[in-house]
Scaffold this motif. Structure first.
Motif, short mmCIF file in Angstrom:
data_model
loop_
_atom_site.label_atom_id
_atom_site.label_comp_id
_atom_site.label_asym_id
_atom_site.label_seq_id
_atom_site.Cartn_x
_atom_site.Cartn_y
_atom_site.Cartn_z
N ALA A 94 -14.74 1.87 86.64
CA ALA A 94 -15.97 2.80 86.04
C ALA A 94 -15.70 4.15 85.86
N LEU A 95 -14.67 4.72 86.69
CA LEU A 95 -14.72 6.40 86.86
C LEU A 95 -13.37 6.72 86.48
N VAL A 96 -12.28 5.59 86.16
CA VAL A 96 -10.97 6.05 85.56
C VAL A 96 -11.16 6.79 84.18
N GLY A 156 -24.77 6.82 88.91
CA GLY A 156 -25.61 5.91 88.40
C GLY A 156 -24.95 5.14 87.46
N ALA A 157 -24.44 5.78 86.34
CA ALA A 157 -23.82 4.72 85.60
C ALA A 157 -22.52 3.85 86.22
N ALA A 179 -18.15 5.13 82.78
CA ALA A 179 -19.48 5.61 83.20
C ALA A 179 -20.02 6.78 82.49
N GLY A 180 -19.17 7.81 81.81
CA GLY A 180 -19.46 8.78 81.27
C GLY A 180 -19.88 8.34 79.73
N TYR A 181 -19.19 7.49 79.21
CA TYR A 181 -19.69 6.72 78.03
C TYR A 181 -21.26 6.33 78.12
N LEU A 182 -21.42 5.21 79.09
CA LEU A 182 -22.60 4.98 79.41
C LEU A 182 -23.47 5.79 79.75
N ARG A 183 -23.22 6.73 80.43
CA ARG A 183 -24.38 7.82 80.62
C ARG A 183 -24.75 8.64 79.37
#
Length: 212
Positions: A46-48, A12-13, A56-60
């Motif tokens: 977004a996933l690297v 999702g992120a 994406a992890g930071y946004l999540r």
């Protein structure tokens, strides 16, 4: 290896980040010519990992897990140029905006302690809530509001499979960002309707003084 809940949250992120990247002016022009490679590149970006986590992890970590409905809407927008999918009809958009706005109004103020009843508790496998969602999905299908039907079905499926860390069905159906989007979209729509109505009103004619 990340579990199912982490994969769902990161997806999702990543979809949100990819949507923003592909909407940038220069990239948006290139996207029309190379939609598939640019979509893949946006997800990779977004996933690297960047440090200990991917973007994406930071946004999540900041906004939490986006709902299944939000992820489905983002994915639909991302895939439309790739698979030449026709745009979602206006009736379905309006119906979804009304529903998520209503959900936000009903759900979040009581969760903050406003009111005697907290509807968030219904998301913990309440049979009446599940039955109501089933009726709503069937009604949307009969009215050909396909977007609403699919969003409800996917959210319930993700909840049943335990794809989200939260075991509350509300969190699969709606999130604060989605509710805010629905409310803002309805307010903008109402503003446009009012402006059109004012614009169609012809000014009253001023009677000319008679010449004696």
């Amino acid at each position: 290896m990340p579990g199912l809940t982490d994969l769902a949250g990161l997806f999702g992120a990543a979809a949100a980040i990819a949507t923003v990247l592909l909407a940038l002016p220069g990239i948006a022009r290139l996207r029309r010519a190379h939609p598939g490679p640019l979509l893949l590149a946006a997800f990779v970006a977004a996933l690297v990992p960047q440090g200990s986590l991917p973007a994406a992890g930071y946004l999540r970590g900041i906004v939490g897990d986006l709902s299944v409905t939000t992820a489905a809407l983002l994915l639909s927008g991302l895939l439309r140029p790739v698979i030449a999918e026709s745009a979602i009809d206006a009736r379905s958009w309006l119906a979804l905006q009304v529903l998520v706005a209503m959900a936000g109004v009903v759900l979040y103020p009581p969760a903050l302690g406003l009111g005697p009843f907290d509807p968030y508790r219904l998301g913990y496998a309440n049979p009446w809530f599940l039955g109501g969602l089933l009726v709503l999905a069937l009604a949307a299908g009969l009215l050909r509001l396909t977007l609403v039907t699919w969003c409800i079905a996917l959210a319930v499926l993700a909840w049943a499979l335990g794809a989200y860390e939260s075991r509350n069905l509300w969190d699969c159906l709606v999130d604060p960002l989605l509710a805010a989007w629905g409310l803002c979209a309805l307010l903008l729509r109402a503003g446009r309707v009012l402006r059109r109505r004012r614009g169609t009103k012809a000014p009253r004619a001023v009677p000319h003084a008679s010449v004696v």
